[in-house]
Design a protein around this motif. Structure first.
Motif, PDB file in Angstrom:
ATOM      1  N   THR A 332    -150.798 -13.071   8.403  1.00  0.00           N
ATOM      2  CA  THR A 332    -149.635 -12.215   8.642  1.00  0.00           C
ATOM      3  C   THR A 332    -149.702 -10.985   7.747  1.00  0.00           C
ATOM      4  N   PHE A 333    -149.167  -9.879   8.271  1.00  0.00           N
ATOM      5  CA  PHE A 333    -149.227  -8.589   7.594  1.00  0.00           C
ATOM      6  C   PHE A 333    -147.923  -7.837   7.840  1.00  0.00           C
ATOM      7  N   PRO A 334    -147.551  -6.927   6.949  1.00  0.00           N
ATOM      8  CA  PRO A 334    -146.433  -6.033   7.269  1.00  0.00           C
ATOM      9  C   PRO A 334    -146.855  -5.106   8.410  1.00  0.00           C
ATOM     10  N   PRO A 335    -146.026  -4.912   9.412  1.00  0.00           N
ATOM     11  CA  PRO A 335    -146.445  -4.117  10.578  1.00  0.00           C
ATOM     12  C   PRO A 335    -146.445  -2.618  10.341  1.00  0.00           C
ATOM     13  N   GLY A 336    -145.828  -2.143   9.267  1.00  0.00           N
ATOM     14  CA  GLY A 336    -145.795  -0.705   9.029  1.00  0.00           C
ATOM     15  C   GLY A 336    -145.102   0.027  10.159  1.00  0.00           C
ATOM     16  N   SER A 337    -145.592   1.202  10.475  1.00  0.00           N
ATOM     17  CA  SER A 337    -144.911   2.061  11.452  1.00  0.00           C
ATOM     18  C   SER A 337    -144.979   1.545  12.878  1.00  0.00           C
ATOM     19  N   THR A 338    -145.824   0.533  13.161  1.00  0.00           N
ATOM     20  CA  THR A 338    -145.817  -0.033  14.511  1.00  0.00           C
ATOM     21  C   THR A 338    -144.501  -0.746  14.802  1.00  0.00           C
ATOM     22  N   PHE A 339    -143.695  -0.986  13.769  1.00  0.00           N
ATOM     23  CA  PHE A 339    -142.397  -1.634  13.940  1.00  0.00           C
ATOM     24  C   PHE A 339    -141.304  -0.631  14.304  1.00  0.00           C
ATOM     25  N   LYS A 340    -141.609   0.657  14.246  1.00  0.00           N
ATOM     26  CA  LYS A 340    -140.572   1.666  14.446  1.00  0.00           C
ATOM     27  C   LYS A 340    -140.016   1.666  15.865  1.00  0.00           C
ATOM     28  N   MET A 341    -140.788   1.192  16.856  1.00  0.00           N
ATOM     29  CA  MET A 341    -140.223   1.078  18.203  1.00  0.00           C
ATOM     30  C   MET A 341    -139.118   0.023  18.231  1.00  0.00           C
ATOM     31  N   THR A 342    -139.301  -1.045  17.468  1.00  0.00           N
ATOM     32  CA  THR A 342    -138.265  -2.075  17.368  1.00  0.00           C
ATOM     33  C   THR A 342    -137.002  -1.501  16.730  1.00  0.00           C
ATOM     34  N   THR A 343    -137.185  -0.770  15.640  1.00  0.00           N
ATOM     35  CA  THR A 343    -136.036  -0.153  14.974  1.00  0.00           C
ATOM     36  C   THR A 343    -135.355   0.853  15.893  1.00  0.00           C
ATOM     37  N   ALA A 344    -136.141   1.618  16.659  1.00  0.00           N
ATOM     38  CA  ALA A 344    -135.572   2.608  17.579  1.00  0.00           C
ATOM     39  C   ALA A 344    -134.704   1.930  18.634  1.00  0.00           C
ATOM     40  N   LEU A 345    -135.163   0.795  19.179  1.00  0.00           N
ATOM     41  CA  LEU A 345    -134.357   0.077  20.167  1.00  0.00           C
ATOM     42  C   LEU A 345    -133.080  -0.475  19.545  1.00  0.00           C
ATOM     43  N   ALA A 346    -133.148  -0.893  18.300  1.00  0.00           N
ATOM     44  CA  ALA A 346    -131.935  -1.361  17.610  1.00  0.00           C
ATOM     45  C   ALA A 346    -130.961  -0.211  17.404  1.00  0.00           C
ATOM     46  N   LEU A 347    -131.478   0.971  17.078  1.00  0.00           N
ATOM     47  CA  LEU A 347    -130.607   2.138  16.917  1.00  0.00           C
ATOM     48  C   LEU A 347    -129.934   2.499  18.237  1.00  0.00           C
ATOM     49  N   LEU A 348    -130.700   2.456  19.332  1.00  0.00           N
ATOM     50  CA  LEU A 348    -130.123   2.749  20.639  1.00  0.00           C
ATOM     51  C   LEU A 348    -129.076   1.706  21.017  1.00  0.00           C
ATOM     52  N   ASP A 349    -129.334   0.447  20.678  1.00  0.00           N
ATOM     53  CA  ASP A 349    -128.372  -0.612  20.958  1.00  0.00           C
ATOM     54  C   ASP A 349    -127.087  -0.412  20.160  1.00  0.00           C
ATOM     55  N   ALA A 350    -127.207   0.213  18.979  1.00  0.00           N
ATOM     56  CA  ALA A 350    -126.036   0.483  18.142  1.00  0.00           C
ATOM     57  C   ALA A 350    -125.270   1.709  18.621  1.00  0.00           C
ATOM     58  N   GLY A 351    -125.743   2.365  19.671  1.00  0.00           N
ATOM     59  CA  GLY A 351    -125.038   3.512  20.238  1.00  0.00           C
ATOM     60  C   GLY A 351    -125.432   4.847  19.651  1.00  0.00           C
ATOM     61  N   ILE A 352    -126.508   4.917  18.920  1.00  0.00           N
ATOM     62  CA  ILE A 352    -126.946   6.187  18.323  1.00  0.00           C
ATOM     63  C   ILE A 352    -127.567   7.059  19.404  1.00  0.00           C
ATOM     64  N   ASP A 353    -127.189   8.300  19.435  1.00  0.00           N
ATOM     65  CA  ASP A 353    -127.700   9.263  20.401  1.00  0.00           C
ATOM     66  C   ASP A 353    -129.151   9.595  20.054  1.00  0.00           C
ATOM     67  N   PRO A 354    -130.102   9.390  20.983  1.00  0.00           N
ATOM     68  CA  PRO A 354    -131.505   9.685  20.668  1.00  0.00           C
ATOM     69  C   PRO A 354    -131.769  11.168  20.407  1.00  0.00           C
ATOM     70  N   ASN A 514    -133.315   0.091  30.961  1.00  0.00           N
ATOM     71  CA  ASN A 514    -134.545   0.827  31.247  1.00  0.00           C
ATOM     72  C   ASN A 514    -134.565   2.191  30.569  1.00  0.00           C
ATOM     73  N   GLU A 515    -133.409   2.845  30.516  1.00  0.00           N
ATOM     74  CA  GLU A 515    -133.397   4.193  29.930  1.00  0.00           C
ATOM     75  C   GLU A 515    -133.728   4.157  28.436  1.00  0.00           C
ATOM     76  N   GLN A 516    -133.367   3.079  27.749  1.00  0.00           N
ATOM     77  CA  GLN A 516    -133.722   2.959  26.333  1.00  0.00           C
ATOM     78  C   GLN A 516    -135.222   2.710  26.167  1.00  0.00           C
ATOM     79  N   LEU A 517    -135.776   1.839  27.005  1.00  0.00           N
ATOM     80  CA  LEU A 517    -137.212   1.590  26.940  1.00  0.00           C
ATOM     81  C   LEU A 517    -138.000   2.838  27.320  1.00  0.00           C
ATOM     82  N   ASP A 518    -137.478   3.628  28.248  1.00  0.00           N
ATOM     83  CA  ASP A 518    -138.158   4.875  28.627  1.00  0.00           C
ATOM     84  C   ASP A 518    -138.270   5.824  27.438  1.00  0.00           C
ATOM     85  N   ILE A 519    -137.237   5.882  26.610  1.00  0.00           N
ATOM     86  CA  ILE A 519    -137.267   6.750  25.428  1.00  0.00           C
ATOM     87  C   ILE A 519    -138.368   6.301  24.476  1.00  0.00           C
TER      88      ILE A 519
END
Length: 656
Positions: A332-354, A514-519
């Motif tokens: 196991t390893f820290p994912p680094g910036s490859t995790f940023k898509m996960t964080t981006a989806l969490a931000l969109l789920d929280a209602g943050i304007d992209p 779908n619109e969040q995944l498209d972003i």
């Protein structure tokens, strides 16, 4: 003058009566003895006839246990990854050898190198069950085998046979996924006894092997097959005189196991790693089939079949790059910036304007600490698309606590992190997805520390650092789910066992619009195809209009002191950062996803991981007939100006 006899008969009749009495006594005793002997002979020949006939047959015939051919393991196209090869073997059967020392002396004259193992051979022969052959030497050359066969009739109890042994034609390319077999150990027998299970007789056969790791272990029982036995006729000196074909039972081969792996892709993946350490997984985003699951560096599993020399095993175990560890699913390893898509989806789920912009000046001040962005001079104003494309740390620092660590953790779990998968190989690492609950439980388990989760800890998790740990398979699952866009793809490694197909488990629906995944997908496409993207140069496939969408990552492997360099190319290997890259292709109609990790890389994700992932992805796409047809189709003709078309001067006069 002679002495008078001591017995006097007064008359002849008295002397004759005494003689008759003795005669009757002796005759009666003789008759009784003959009668008893006759009765015993009758009992032996009539009553016990079957028992002694069976005993005589047992002395005449020996049943010798035969190891079944182990089932083959093949790739998705039927290419053999683990098979069996012929091997010439010389063995000794203890119960058929009247003088073991003399026999070993004669064998040593034919095979001089066996003299060095004499003591060990004597121990093994004496410890072997009855009529079980003990190998004296395996993998004989043809000349050695012919020499022994010339004299084998004069060596009671010595067998010269052609057996089958496990063989891995691709060596280390499949060592971790397919695994290897090895001899049955005392611990294996003890484990069965502790579980109150019967120890199969075949376990005591010196030619039998069991699976140790990978598919060889998880599917060991169907791969074993069913043992048989050979009934041979022997003479009084133990020499084989023939075989009772009707009394013999041939062994049943084990089941063939077909994997979803592609041998060409797997070999190419191990090749591109070179001397580097890490793991790579390729998945079909449509059905979850694992086309590649490589760990580097690797080792030769063929050495385990006959027993790895202790000095070689110790060298593997002591090597800092740990070739015995499967870095695709165990490491196991820290994912680094490859995790940023996960964080981006969490931000969109929280209602943050992209479209919301954050100005990156090279860092983010939180409390008494400044969290640095990877670009010291900063990226300037960043929206979500730009933040993914440029991998801007400051953007995610600034917004992550508006989503919170628990929302990020839920998103991560929905994308496949923090769990193991039923792919036919056990013991996978779940990794770690931090959350407020996780921290409380962790502190309770270790018995010390502060169980409170602080917002400053969320900043590290948001960019794939901190306590967050993942493996290459989980990264491939995340990428596959983002690429698929509709279903939570689950990996599958075992395609069939014998005649039984292993169907894919049903997929759940992803909880993201779908619109969040498209972003997120658009940001990944920009990483690989926008000239300012972090992986533009390393992501060009050169396959016509087929393009990748990806994300680079460089993850810290240790804490750095203020002002300390983050692992230059000539740094000590264990102090360098990890390099990661995830991608899917084609980006306009996703089919395949890849995740590649280089442990302690010389540079970073864009320089080390992305070029290697590109080469593996090229191999995948070129093997797909639909992709080849797309690559080879002719380009559309260039548009022709109206004045270049013959007769175009008359077109303008026609009615519009």
């Amino acid at each position: 003058m002679s002495e008078e006899p001591s017995i006097y008969f007064r008359d002849v009749n008295e002397r004759q009566g005494s003689f008759l009495r003795r005669t009757f006594l002796l005759g009666g005793g003789a008759l009784l003895g003959l009668g008893a002997l006759s009765a015993r002979m009758a009992h032996l020949q009539v009553v016990d006839a079957n028992r002694y006939a069976s005993a005589a047959t047992a002395n005449r015939f020996n049943d010798r246990l035969q190891v079944p051919p182990r089932g083959r393991i093949v790739d998705r196209e039927g290419v053999v990854l683990a098979g069996n090869r012929p091997s010439f073997t010389v063995s000794i059967v203890r119960d058929a050898t009247p003088d073991l020392d003399a026999t070993l002396d004669l064998v040593a004259r034919l095979l001089p190198d066996t003299a060095e193992r004499r003591r060990r051979l004597i121990r093994e022969v004496n410890a072997a069950p009855r009529f079980v052959p003990v190998p004296v030497k395996t993998d004989l050359t043809w000349e050695e085998f012919a020499r022994v066969n010339l004299y084998v009739s004069d060596l009671p109890g010595v067998l010269a046979t052609m057996d089958e042994v496990r063989f891995y034609p691709y060596g280390g390319a499949f060592a971790h996924a397919v695994g290897y077999v090895a001899k049955v150990s005392d611990r294996d027998v003890a484990a069965l006894r502790e579980a109150e299970e019967e120890v199969p007789g075949i376990f005591y056969h010196p030619g039998f092997r069991i699976g140790r790791v990978g598919v060889e272990r998880s599917l060991d029982e169907p791969l074993r097959g069913t043992p048989g036995y050979q009934r041979v006729e022997v003479d009084a000196e133990g020499r084989i005189r023939g075989e009772d074909l009707e009394g013999s039972e041939p062994p049943t081969p084990g089941d063939e196991v077909r994997l979803t792996i592609d041998a060409d892709v797997q070999n190419r993946a191990l090749e591109v790693f070179g001397e580097e350490s890490g793991g790579c997984v390729v998945m079909d985003v449509r059905n979850g089939d694992v086309l590649c699951m490589v760990s580097a560096p690797s080792f030769d599993p063929n050495l385990f079949v006959s027993g790895v020399p202790s000095e070689i095993y110790r060298a593997w175990a002591d090597y800092e790059r740990r070739p015995l560890l499967d870095k695709a699913i165990y490491g196991t390893f820290p994912p680094g910036s490859t995790f940023k898509m996960t964080t981006a989806l969490a931000l969109l789920d929280a209602g943050i304007d992209p479209a919301e912009r954050v100005v990156c000046t090279g860092g983010y001040r939180y409390g008494a600490r400044t969290f640095r962005c990877w670009r010291a001079g900063g990226h300037g104003p960043m929206n979500m698309h730009d933040a993914i494309k440029n991998s801007c740390d400051t953007y995610f620092y600034h917004l992550c606590n508006r989503a919170g660590v628990d929302r990020i953790a839920r998103t991560a779990e929905a994308l496949g992190f923090g769990q193991a998968y039923e792919i036919g190989i056990g013991g996978q690492s779940d990794g770690t997805v931090p959350s407020t609950r996780w921290k409380r439980e962790y502190v309770e388990a270790v018995g010390s520390g502060d169980p409170t989760w602080y917002p400053g800890e969320t900043l590290s998790v948001a960019i794939g650092q901190g306590a967050l740990e993942v493996n290459a398979l989980q990264l491939a699952v995340m990428t596959s789910r983002i690429a698929n866009g509709r279903q939570a793809v689950v990996p599958r490694l075992i395609r069939s066992v014998g005649e039984e197909e292993r169907p894919q488990a049903p997929f759940q629906h992803l909880p993201f619009p779908n619109e969040q995944l498209d972003i997120v997908r658009a940001g990944m496409a920009a990483v690989a195809n926008d000239v300012t993207g972090t992986a533009y140069r390393a992501s060009q496939l050169g396959l016509g209009d087929i393009l990748m969408a990806g994300k680079t990552g460089t993850a810290q492997s240790r804490d750095y002191r203020p002002g300390e360099s983050r692992g230059p190319r000539n740094a000590v290997w264990s102090r360098r950062d990890h390099a990661l890259f995830v991608a899917f292709a084609p980006h306009d109609a996703p089919r395949y996803a890849i995740a590649l990790i280089i442990q302690h890389a010389p540079a970073g994700g864009s320089a080390d991981a992305a070029p290697r992932a590109r080469e593996v992805m090229r191999t995948v796409l070129l093997k797909d007939p639909d992709m080849r047809a797309r690559i080879e189709r002719p380009l559309p003709p260039e548009p022709v100006a109206p004045h270049e078309v013959e007769g175009s001067e008359h077109l303008s006069s026609l009615p519009q």
